[in-house]
Structure formats: C-alpha cells, structure tokens
Design a protein around this motif. Structure first.
Motif, PDB file in Angstrom:
ATOM      1  N   VAL A 177      30.421  59.818 -42.917  1.00 62.89           N
ATOM      2  CA  VAL A 177      30.209  61.309 -42.410  1.00 62.89           C
ATOM      3  C   VAL A 177      29.939  61.347 -40.894  1.00 62.89           C
ATOM      4  CG1 VAL A 177      29.359  63.510 -42.715  1.00 62.89           C
ATOM      5  CG2 VAL A 177      30.314  62.094 -44.689  1.00 62.89           C
ATOM      6  N   GLU A 178      28.855  60.585 -40.619  1.00 68.44           N
ATOM      7  CA  GLU A 178      28.017  60.559 -39.420  1.00 68.44           C
ATOM      8  C   GLU A 178      29.354  60.045 -38.211  1.00 68.44           C
ATOM      9  OE1 GLU A 178      24.453  58.314 -36.812  1.00 68.44           O
ATOM     10  OE2 GLU A 178      24.796  57.855 -38.925  1.00 68.44           O
ATOM     11  N   ALA A 260      40.862  63.352 -52.514  1.00 71.43           N
ATOM     12  CA  ALA A 260      39.444  62.601 -52.053  1.00 71.43           C
ATOM     13  C   ALA A 260      39.540  62.522 -50.496  1.00 71.43           C
ATOM     14  CB  ALA A 260      39.417  61.386 -52.419  1.00 71.43           C
ATOM     15  N   ALA A 261      40.386  62.232 -49.673  1.00 71.83           N
ATOM     16  CA  ALA A 261      40.570  61.952 -48.345  1.00 71.83           C
ATOM     17  C   ALA A 261      40.395  63.486 -47.754  1.00 71.83           C
ATOM     18  CB  ALA A 261      41.861  61.448 -47.783  1.00 71.83           C
ATOM     19  N   SER A 262      41.110  64.287 -48.248  1.00 68.23           N
ATOM     20  CA  SER A 262      41.310  65.726 -47.941  1.00 68.23           C
ATOM     21  C   SER A 262      39.817  66.607 -47.914  1.00 68.23           C
ATOM     22  CB  SER A 262      42.365  66.699 -48.421  1.00 68.23           C
ATOM     23  OG  SER A 262      43.532  66.130 -47.999  1.00 68.23           O
ATOM     24  N   LEU A 263      39.203  66.247 -49.054  1.00 61.30           N
ATOM     25  CA  LEU A 263      37.984  66.766 -49.649  1.00 61.30           C
ATOM     26  C   LEU A 263      36.938  66.031 -48.459  1.00 61.30           C
ATOM     27  CD1 LEU A 263      35.747  68.228 -51.071  1.00 61.30           C
ATOM     28  CD2 LEU A 263      35.609  66.102 -52.736  1.00 61.30           C
ATOM     29  N   VAL A 268      33.588  67.594 -43.786  1.00 60.89           N
ATOM     30  CA  VAL A 268      32.737  67.407 -42.351  1.00 60.89           C
ATOM     31  C   VAL A 268      33.548  68.598 -41.469  1.00 60.89           C
ATOM     32  CG1 VAL A 268      33.298  66.076 -40.331  1.00 60.89           C
ATOM     33  CG2 VAL A 268      33.191  64.900 -42.554  1.00 60.89           C
ATOM     34  N   CYS A 269      34.445  69.235 -41.582  1.00 66.48           N
ATOM     35  CA  CYS A 269      35.043  70.213 -40.972  1.00 66.48           C
ATOM     36  C   CYS A 269      33.966  71.471 -41.188  1.00 66.48           C
ATOM     37  CB  CYS A 269      36.474  70.655 -41.040  1.00 66.48           C
ATOM     38  SG  CYS A 269      37.619  69.413 -40.489  1.00 66.48           S
ATOM     39  N   ALA A 270      33.827  71.759 -42.195  1.00 64.60           N
ATOM     40  CA  ALA A 270      32.900  72.839 -42.654  1.00 64.60           C
ATOM     41  C   ALA A 270      31.438  72.720 -42.257  1.00 64.60           C
ATOM     42  CB  ALA A 270      32.628  72.940 -44.182  1.00 64.60           C
ATOM     43  N   GLY A 271      31.052  71.566 -42.029  1.00 68.39           N
ATOM     44  CA  GLY A 271      29.569  71.243 -41.395  1.00 68.39           C
ATOM     45  C   GLY A 271      29.756  71.461 -39.926  1.00 68.39           C
ATOM     46  N   ILE A 272      30.797  70.997 -39.307  1.00 72.85           N
ATOM     47  CA  ILE A 272      30.801  71.246 -37.892  1.00 72.85           C
ATOM     48  C   ILE A 272      31.046  72.729 -37.523  1.00 72.85           C
ATOM     49  CG2 ILE A 272      32.167  70.652 -35.779  1.00 72.85           C
ATOM     50  CD1 ILE A 272      32.939  68.036 -37.032  1.00 72.85           C
ATOM     51  N   ASP A 299      25.869  70.809 -44.721  1.00 70.41           N
ATOM     52  CA  ASP A 299      25.595  69.411 -44.940  1.00 70.41           C
ATOM     53  C   ASP A 299      26.696  68.697 -45.782  1.00 70.41           C
ATOM     54  OD1 ASP A 299      24.544  67.104 -45.844  1.00 70.41           O
ATOM     55  OD2 ASP A 299      22.704  68.056 -46.762  1.00 70.41           O
ATOM     56  N   PRO A 300      27.639  68.085 -44.879  1.00 69.28           N
ATOM     57  CA  PRO A 300      28.869  67.551 -45.565  1.00 69.28           C
ATOM     58  C   PRO A 300      28.514  66.494 -46.649  1.00 69.28           C
ATOM     59  CG  PRO A 300      28.969  67.419 -43.262  1.00 69.28           C
ATOM     60  CD  PRO A 300      27.543  67.912 -43.387  1.00 69.28           C
ATOM     61  N   VAL A 301      27.381  65.654 -46.692  1.00 63.79           N
ATOM     62  CA  VAL A 301      27.052  64.695 -47.315  1.00 63.79           C
ATOM     63  C   VAL A 301      26.484  65.145 -48.704  1.00 63.79           C
ATOM     64  CG1 VAL A 301      25.338  62.898 -48.095  1.00 63.79           C
ATOM     65  CG2 VAL A 301      26.323  63.142 -45.761  1.00 63.79           C
ATOM     66  N   ALA A 302      25.853  66.255 -48.866  1.00 61.68           N
ATOM     67  CA  ALA A 302      25.542  67.129 -49.893  1.00 61.68           C
ATOM     68  C   ALA A 302      26.598  67.543 -50.628  1.00 61.68           C
ATOM     69  CB  ALA A 302      24.541  68.351 -49.603  1.00 61.68           C
ATOM     70  N   VAL A 303      27.660  68.217 -49.955  1.00 63.03           N
ATOM     71  CA  VAL A 303      29.047  68.483 -50.346  1.00 63.03           C
ATOM     72  C   VAL A 303      29.702  67.643 -51.380  1.00 63.03           C
ATOM     73  CG1 VAL A 303      31.245  69.592 -49.828  1.00 63.03           C
ATOM     74  CG2 VAL A 303      29.203  70.648 -48.900  1.00 63.03           C
ATOM     75  N   LEU A 304      29.636  66.388 -50.670  1.00 56.88           N
ATOM     76  CA  LEU A 304      30.563  65.357 -51.219  1.00 56.88           C
ATOM     77  C   LEU A 304      29.879  64.901 -52.360  1.00 56.88           C
ATOM     78  CD1 LEU A 304      31.816  63.479 -47.997  1.00 56.88           C
ATOM     79  CD2 LEU A 304      33.227  64.849 -49.432  1.00 56.88           C
ATOM     80  N   LEU A 305      28.621  64.933 -52.423  1.00 57.92           N
ATOM     81  CA  LEU A 305      27.795  64.256 -53.680  1.00 57.92           C
ATOM     82  C   LEU A 305      27.894  65.396 -54.808  1.00 57.92           C
ATOM     83  CD1 LEU A 305      25.156  62.057 -51.767  1.00 57.92           C
ATOM     84  CD2 LEU A 305      27.416  61.453 -52.918  1.00 57.92           C
ATOM     85  N   THR A 306      28.123  66.501 -54.520  1.00 56.99           N
ATOM     86  CA  THR A 306      28.397  67.842 -55.538  1.00 56.99           C
ATOM     87  C   THR A 306      29.607  67.977 -56.153  1.00 56.99           C
ATOM     88  OG1 THR A 306      26.541  68.659 -54.484  1.00 56.99           O
ATOM     89  CG2 THR A 306      27.746  70.186 -55.799  1.00 56.99           C
ATOM     90  N   ALA A 307      30.595  67.870 -55.169  1.00 56.86           N
ATOM     91  CA  ALA A 307      32.171  68.011 -55.629  1.00 56.86           C
ATOM     92  C   ALA A 307      32.532  67.040 -56.803  1.00 56.86           C
ATOM     93  CB  ALA A 307      32.950  67.881 -54.464  1.00 56.86           C
ATOM     94  N   GLN A 308      33.307  67.471 -57.773  1.00 55.55           N
ATOM     95  CA  GLN A 308      33.667  66.627 -58.849  1.00 55.55           C
ATOM     96  C   GLN A 308      35.164  66.566 -58.726  1.00 55.55           C
ATOM     97  OE1 GLN A 308      31.667  65.127 -61.070  1.00 55.55           O
ATOM     98  NE2 GLN A 308      29.702  66.105 -60.412  1.00 55.55           N
ATOM     99  N   LEU A 309      35.567  65.237 -58.420  1.00 53.94           N
ATOM    100  CA  LEU A 309      37.100  65.179 -58.138  1.00 53.94           C
ATOM    101  C   LEU A 309      37.512  64.994 -59.512  1.00 53.94           C
ATOM    102  CD1 LEU A 309      37.128  62.675 -55.028  1.00 53.94           C
ATOM    103  CD2 LEU A 309      38.434  64.786 -55.261  1.00 53.94           C
TER     104      LEU A 309
END
Length: 409
Positions: A177-178, A260-263, A268-272, A299-309
């Motif tokens: 993400v960074e 997954a890739a789009s998520l 990241v876009c939402a965080g920016i 916080d993109p990392v928190a979003v990715l670790l919360t979402a359930q693909l």
C-alpha cells in the motif's frame, strides 16, 4: 515454460525455450548444445521424476533444491509418494519441510532466480501451497518482495490464514500500500486540486495543467518555415482555482472473489482522496450485503484487512444503499467499482441508476481489470448501465484520477 501438473516454471527462460535452434555454420555442434540445454530445462521442470533420464546440470543443485522445496508440495497434495525417485536404484530424497526452512528458502530463491520468477514463486508459496510460516516469521515477512500480485494473492487467501500469520500479512500489505500510495498520490492531488484557471499562469509543471494554446502563442516566433517545425522552448501551464464547496464521493467496491486487485487500488484511492481538501469520502464494500467502511476510508490497510473477498454480487443493493445516503445530489459523485456481473435484479439496478442520474448525481462505473490491466467485466450490463445514465470506463488508477478530476468541476 510450466509443467501443467505441478505448475513448476523454467527458472531462467520464458515460453518457447525448448524451440529448435538452427546454426548455418555448425549445425551438429549447435544441435548437441541445444539438446543438452533442453534436457537441463526439462530436468528443472520435472524435478525428481526426471532424476535418472535427465541428468542434473552443473551448478543446478541449489536451483533444483529450491524448486523441490516449493513445488514438490503439489505431488504431496496429489497423493504421490516421494520416498524413491522413479527408476532409481537407491532411495531418493524425501520431502522434509524442516530440511529447508521457509526463511532460508526465501533467501536462496531470491539469489537464484530472476526477480520476475522469484515474485511468481512467492505468490505460489502463499496462495497455492499455504506456506504460512513465511508470514508467521517476522523476518521472513520483511524479506518478502512486496508486489501488487503478492498483495492480491494474500487478500484472496486471508480467510484461510491462521492467527500466527496475521502480523506478517499486515506487514506485507502495508508495504505494498505504501508503494502504491507514493506512486498515485501526486496524480490525485493534481487532478483533484480544483478546476483550471486559465487566467493565471502556473509554475507547477504537470501534464494535467498544460496550456496548449498559450504554449503555441509563446513559441510562434520560433517557427521554421523550411522544415515546417515549431521549436518549443517556453512551455506554459495554467493554475487551478481552489474548491470552495465540498464534493462527496461515494465509492462502492465489489468484493466478490475476482475483485482482489480492484479492491486493493480502490482502498488506496479512498485513502488518498480522504486526505484531500474539499472532498468527503464515503466508502462501502459489497457482495450480497453492503458494509460501510467510511470510518476506515483514511486507512487503506485497515480497509483491506476488514473486507471479505468472496461470495455473490448484488449491485442493485449497493446502488440503493448509495441512494439512501445522498443528501446533496448536485455535489455528489457515485463511483461503482465492479465487474458488473450482477447476481441480483438487473431491473432494480437500472432503476436505481436512473433515479440517481435524474436527481443530478454524477455516476461513474469503473470496470474491473485483471492482472495484466486488461478489462474483465460483463459488457452487456455495462452497456445498459451507460444507457441508464452511468458513465462506464475501464481505466488504470492514474487515469481514474484524471477522470474524476474532470467530473469534479
């Protein structure tokens, strides 16, 4: 080259590596060398099952050991016994995971294989062969080469990882993400900073602010009639007016298994965007239900670790959710990120889109992209969405920033 049963890849050469080679000067010698190299590559592809028929090449012991550590797991999963190699007179080596620890394997593979091959092996290790010790060991997690492919693979298998791997998973996702934020932030900051003010010149030289008309006027004296060329030395750019009114961007992200890739990029876009002035971000992920993650949008990392693909897809429900939360239609943009494979009611989806469009909401549909950045989406549904008032496109995140900037005027 890849073995269809094991997924084992040629560690050095690409597709077509075994094609015949001709040499006009020394055909026989060249043919012999080519055959030897072909045999060497087949040995690396087939592994222990080629032990007697194809001899190990000089210097290939480390390469074969690294490949065996990872890809022999395929044989185990298929029920093969690995005690003896076929046709061998003595006992063959056994698959002993403790013989080469995950961290040791990672370090050796990094030095033995080209970067592209090494990155593919990382993805196979965590997504296909569940080498969770790579994530459970903090040193190994730090040693993983961060890449979009690895991050998307981890997101797809996150639900199958044990608690020991959680910290390592966060480490890898955060590094990826960074890297993406560092690359995308300038494009979003420029594209969304405000509308162009052509009455004022800017010294901020970025492509989005290029002023073609004034650049042409400033360089007309350098026109060469003989060559028909204009020599451009003075390039002009326009400034941007700051926004005085806030826009609300409602980002609806499909979290079905193929997204997954789009998520990753959506988070990241939402965080920016959350950090930019004049923009309020509402973020929701959906499958057959809708989960509002607006409180985590920064916080993109928190979003990715919360979402359930995984799961189904009910886009109509997501659009109705957006409808219910629009308070100022003329200052709202709804962005739908999806492959448009609707599992719910297409009629309800289109009705919701028409209502939003008629109210003055600006609607953008961003089609999913595959690992090669090629669009993968239901074109029939996309066409019907476009006919109902949604602007639909398949864009990279960089181009999405520009597109959104053109809408927020």
């Amino acid at each position: 080259m890849t073995d269809p049963h094991t997924g084992r890849a040629d560690p050095h050469l690409g597709r077509g590596a075994l094609a015949p080679v001709t040499d006009r000067a020394g055909g026989a010698a060249t043919s012999q060398v080519t055959d030897q190299e072909a045999a060497r590559r087949w040995r690396l592809v087939l592994g222990r099952y080629a032990a007697q028929e194809l001899q190990q090449g000089p210097g290939d012991a480390g390469i074969e050991r690294a490949l065996q550590y990872l890809y022999d797991r395929e044989y185990v999963e298929r029920g093969h016994r690995l005690g003896k190699q076929p046709g061998a007179r003595g006992g063959g080596g056994s698959l002993d995971p403790s013989a080469l620890k995950a961290l040791d394997w990672l370090g050796q593979a990094r030095t033995l294989f080209p970067r592209e091959t090494f990155e593919r092996m990382q993805v196979d290790a965590v997504s296909r062969y569940r080498l969770t010790e790579l994530l459970a060991d903090p040193t190994a997690a730090e040693a993983l080469e961060p890449s979009r492919e690895l991050a998307t693979a981890l997101l797809q298998v996150r639900g199958r990882l044990d608690d020991r791997a959680a910290a390592g998973l966060r480490t890898v996702i955060a590094r990826v993400v960074e890297d993406i934020v560092r690359r995308l932030r300038p494009q979003f900051a420029t594209a969304l900073s405000g509308r162009k003010d052509r009455s004022r010149r800017s010294m901020h030289k970025v492509s989005q602010n290029f002023d073609g008309k004034r650049t042409l006027q400033a360089n007309l004296s350098r026109y060469d009639p003989e060559s028909g060329r204009l020599i451009v030395q003075d390039v002009r750019f326009v400034s941007r007016a700051r926004r005085t009114l806030t826009w609300e961007v409602v980002l609806l992200v499909d979290q079905s298994g193929s997204m997954a890739a789009s998520l990753l990029y959506s988070a990241v876009c939402a965080g920016i965007m959350s950090a930019l002035p004049g923009i309020s971000v509402r973020l929701a992920v959906f499958d057959t239900s809708v989960v509002d993650l607006s409180h985590l949008a920064h916080d993109p990392v928190a979003v990715l670790l919360t979402a359930q693909l995984g799961g189904g897809t009910d886009i109509a429900k997501a659009m109705r959710y957006a409808e219910q939360r629009v308070t100022n239609p003329s200052r709202t943009v709804v962005v739908l990120v999806s492959d448009f494979e609707e599992g719910g009611s297409v009629a309800q989806l289109l009705a919701s889109v028409r209502r939003l469009a008629e109210s003055g909401v600006r609607l953008l549909g961003l089609a999913a992209l595959d690992e090669s950045a090629e669009p993968v989406y239901d074109q029939g549904t996309a066409r019907r969405l476009a006919e109902s008032g949604m602007h639909v496109a398949a864009l990279t995140p960089e181009r999405f920033a520009e597109w959104l900037g053109e809408v927020l005027v």
